[in-house]
Design an enzyme around this catalytic site. Structure first.
Site, PDB file in Angstrom:
ATOM      1  N   SER A 140       0.755  -1.362   0.002  1.00 60.32           N
ATOM      2  CA  SER A 140      -0.075   0.137  -0.003  1.00 60.32           C
ATOM      3  C   SER A 140       0.938   1.399  -0.068  1.00 60.32           C
ATOM      4  CB  SER A 140      -0.683   0.020   1.262  1.00 60.32           C
ATOM      5  OG  SER A 140      -1.509   1.364   1.480  1.00 60.32           O
ATOM      6  N   TYR A 153      -1.688  -1.089  10.293  1.00 59.06           N
ATOM      7  CA  TYR A 153      -1.821  -1.265   9.180  1.00 59.06           C
ATOM      8  C   TYR A 153      -0.319  -0.710   8.381  1.00 59.06           C
ATOM      9  CZ  TYR A 153      -3.768  -1.184   4.394  1.00 59.06           C
ATOM     10  OH  TYR A 153      -4.067  -1.520   2.953  1.00 59.06           O
TER      11      TYR A 153
HETATM   12  N1  LIG Z   1      -8.846  -0.463  -1.385  1.00 63.12           N
HETATM   13  C1  LIG Z   1      -7.655  -0.031  -1.205  1.00 63.12           C
HETATM   14  O1  LIG Z   1      -7.718   1.335  -1.124  1.00 63.12           O
HETATM   15  C2  LIG Z   1      -6.060  -0.324  -0.873  1.00 63.12           C
HETATM   16  C3  LIG Z   1      -5.016   0.299  -0.771  1.00 63.12           C
HETATM   17  C4  LIG Z   1      -3.938  -0.212  -0.592  1.00 63.12           C
HETATM   18  C5  LIG Z   1      -3.802  -1.487  -0.403  1.00 63.12           C
HETATM   19  N2  LIG Z   1      -4.921  -2.313  -0.344  1.00 63.12           N
HETATM   20  C6  LIG Z   1      -4.523  -3.697  -0.179  1.00 63.12           C
HETATM   21  O2  LIG Z   1      -5.190  -4.547  -1.221  1.00 63.12           O
HETATM   22  C7  LIG Z   1      -5.449  -6.007  -0.816  1.00 63.12           C
HETATM   23  C8  LIG Z   1      -6.930  -5.982  -1.538  1.00 63.12           C
HETATM   24  O3  LIG Z   1      -7.818  -4.793  -0.726  1.00 63.12           O
HETATM   25  P1  LIG Z   1      -9.387  -4.535  -1.058  1.00 63.12           P
HETATM   26  O4  LIG Z   1      -9.624  -3.329  -1.037  1.00 63.12           O
HETATM   27  O5  LIG Z   1      -9.761  -5.516  -2.472  1.00 63.12           O
HETATM   28  O6  LIG Z   1      -9.866  -5.246   0.309  1.00 63.12           O
HETATM   29  P2  LIG Z   1     -11.531  -6.025   0.694  1.00 63.12           P
HETATM   30  O7  LIG Z   1     -11.733  -6.321   1.774  1.00 63.12           O
HETATM   31  O8  LIG Z   1     -12.673  -5.245  -0.463  1.00 63.12           O
HETATM   32  O9  LIG Z   1     -11.128  -7.485  -0.100  1.00 63.12           O
HETATM   33  C9  LIG Z   1     -10.164  -8.377   0.685  1.00 63.12           C
HETATM   34  C10 LIG Z   1     -10.749  -9.564   0.733  1.00 63.12           C
HETATM   35  O10 LIG Z   1      -9.579 -10.428   1.387  1.00 63.12           O
HETATM   36  C11 LIG Z   1     -10.264 -11.333   1.981  1.00 63.12           C
HETATM   37  N3  LIG Z   1      -9.609 -11.870   3.424  1.00 63.12           N
HETATM   38  C12 LIG Z   1      -9.567 -11.213   4.350  1.00 63.12           C
HETATM   39  N4  LIG Z   1      -8.933 -11.830   5.522  1.00 63.12           N
HETATM   40  C13 LIG Z   1      -8.616 -13.182   5.074  1.00 63.12           C
HETATM   41  C14 LIG Z   1      -7.846 -14.034   5.354  1.00 63.12           C
HETATM   42  N5  LIG Z   1      -7.376 -14.531   6.452  1.00 63.12           N
HETATM   43  N6  LIG Z   1      -7.809 -15.218   4.347  1.00 63.12           N
HETATM   44  C15 LIG Z   1      -7.938 -15.083   3.194  1.00 63.12           C
HETATM   45  N7  LIG Z   1      -8.879 -13.974   2.747  1.00 63.12           N
HETATM   46  C16 LIG Z   1      -9.142 -13.065   3.557  1.00 63.12           C
HETATM   47  C17 LIG Z   1     -11.790 -10.755   2.292  1.00 63.12           C
HETATM   48  O11 LIG Z   1     -12.549 -11.957   2.422  1.00 63.12           O
HETATM   49  C18 LIG Z   1     -12.040 -10.075   1.121  1.00 63.12           C
HETATM   50  O12 LIG Z   1     -12.615 -10.860   0.263  1.00 63.12           O
HETATM   51  C19 LIG Z   1      -5.362  -5.794   0.656  1.00 63.12           C
HETATM   52  O13 LIG Z   1      -4.192  -6.387   1.080  1.00 63.12           O
HETATM   53  C20 LIG Z   1      -5.354  -4.073   1.078  1.00 63.12           C
HETATM   54  O14 LIG Z   1      -4.798  -4.047   2.118  1.00 63.12           O
HETATM   55  C21 LIG Z   1      -6.200  -1.767  -0.771  1.00 63.12           C
END
Ligand SMILES: NC(=O)c1ccc[n+]([C@@H]2O[C@H](COP(=O)([O-])OP(=O)(O)OC[C@H]3O[C@@H](n4cnc5c(N)ncnc54)[C@H](O)[C@@H]3O)[C@@H](O)[C@H]2O)c1
Length: 257
Positions: A140, A153
């Site tokens: 991130s 985080y």
């Molecule tokens: N959305 C953002 O703004 C953003 C920004 C930077 C980084 N990220 C990173 O990108 C990745 C995806 O984010 P997103 O926005 O799609 O999140 P989201 O919450 O929409 O989707 C995340 C998915 O991960 C799954 N998950 C959670 N814990 C889990 C576990 N223990 N085992 C298996 N699956 C699990 C959830 O069920 C969900 O389907 C994450 O690592 C997040 O930190 C997101």
């Protein structure tokens, strides 16, 4: 496009959000994709002609099963996207040790287990591809710069950034490349949930919160899931054959300031 024809990818946390988008981008390029998640991801898998396996990334046994599932279902493993992750906003004063550890367990230990168990499988046939095998870790902007109220985080995504470089150095001789992606604020269910929490805490309306998210990027919008998925697909492909240990920001200029 068939740049990834013949490759098999495993994408964690792929039932929704960036994982589902990454799975689609890889499938669009011709890869066969295994989508894994703790929640039901059969619909996301069907949408991309992939296969779903239930998989909690904090469980070592379930990592071993997920890698075996990919090999048995599609004949091997070439790409891992370590995407599963959680996010919450909690000032240090109210963050608990238990909750801090929970985030590290999912965001850090989950990625460690993926690197440990998937890379040997990816290495088995990495020599077949110009660009070798590939791992893409979702860090991130919070893995590069600090932010208030996200100490757990920040810790987790900083760890993902440097675990990526460590694994890249260890895996270079295996012809497996390991890179990280650093999104800004992307419009996914995770950020929708964060916006709902912020509405309650700040008293601001939904649109004001979203405008604020958009304003934090010099490009003046939130990111879209496809913005990140395209970066993941690039790093997974032979177009990135000489790219390893790198960190690719997809943040509308946020960290350029
Ligand atoms: N959305 C953002 O703004 C953003 C920004 C930077 C980084 N990220 C990173 O990108 C990745 C995806 O984010 P997103 O926005 O799609 O999140 P989201 O919450 O929409 O989707 C995340 C998915 O991960 C799954 N998950 C959670 N814990 C889990 C576990 N223990 N085992 C298996 N699956 C699990 C959830 O069920 C969900 O389907 C994450 O690592 C997040 O930190 C997101």
């Amino acid at each position: 496009m068939s740049e990834l024809k013949g490759r098999v990818a495993l994408v964690t946390g792929a039932a929704r959000g960036l994982g589902a988008a990454a799975a689609k981008a890889l499938a669009d390029k011709g890869a066969k994709v295994v989508l894994s998640d703790v929640r039901d991801g059969r619909e996301a898998a069907n949408a991309v002609g992939g296969a779903f396996v239930k998989h909690d990334v904090t469980s070592e046994e379930e990592w071993i099963s997920a890698v075996t599932f990919a090999k048995e279902t599609f004949g091997g493993l070439d790409i891992l996207v370590n995407n599963a992750g959680v996010f919450w906003v909690k000032p240090m004063a109210v963050e608990t040790l238990e909750s801090f550890r929970k985030m590290q367990q999912i965001n850090v230990e989950g990625v460690f287990l993926g690197l440990k168990h998937a890379i040997p499988a990816i290495a088995e046939r990495a020599h077949q591809w110009d660009g070798g095998g590939a791992v893409v870790n979702l860090s991130s902007v919070a893995g590069i710069v600090g932010g208030p109220n996200i100490i757990a985080y920040n810790a987790s995504k900083g760890a993902v950034r440097l675990m990526t470089k460590s694994a890249a150095l260890e895996s270079a001789s295996l012809k497996v490349r390991v890179n990280s992606v650093h999104p800004g604020i992307i419009d996914t269910p995770m950020m929708a949930e964060a916006a709902t929490v912020l509405e309650k805490v700040t008293g601001q309306g939904h649109n004001a919160i979203r405008d604020n998210f958009a304003d934090r990027h010099p490009l003046k919008r939130m990111g879209r899931d496809i913005d990140v998925a395209n970066a993941v697909a690039f790093l997974a492909s032979d177009a990135a054959a000489f790219v390893t240990g790198s960190e690719l920001v997809v943040d509308g200029g946020m960290t350029a300031i």
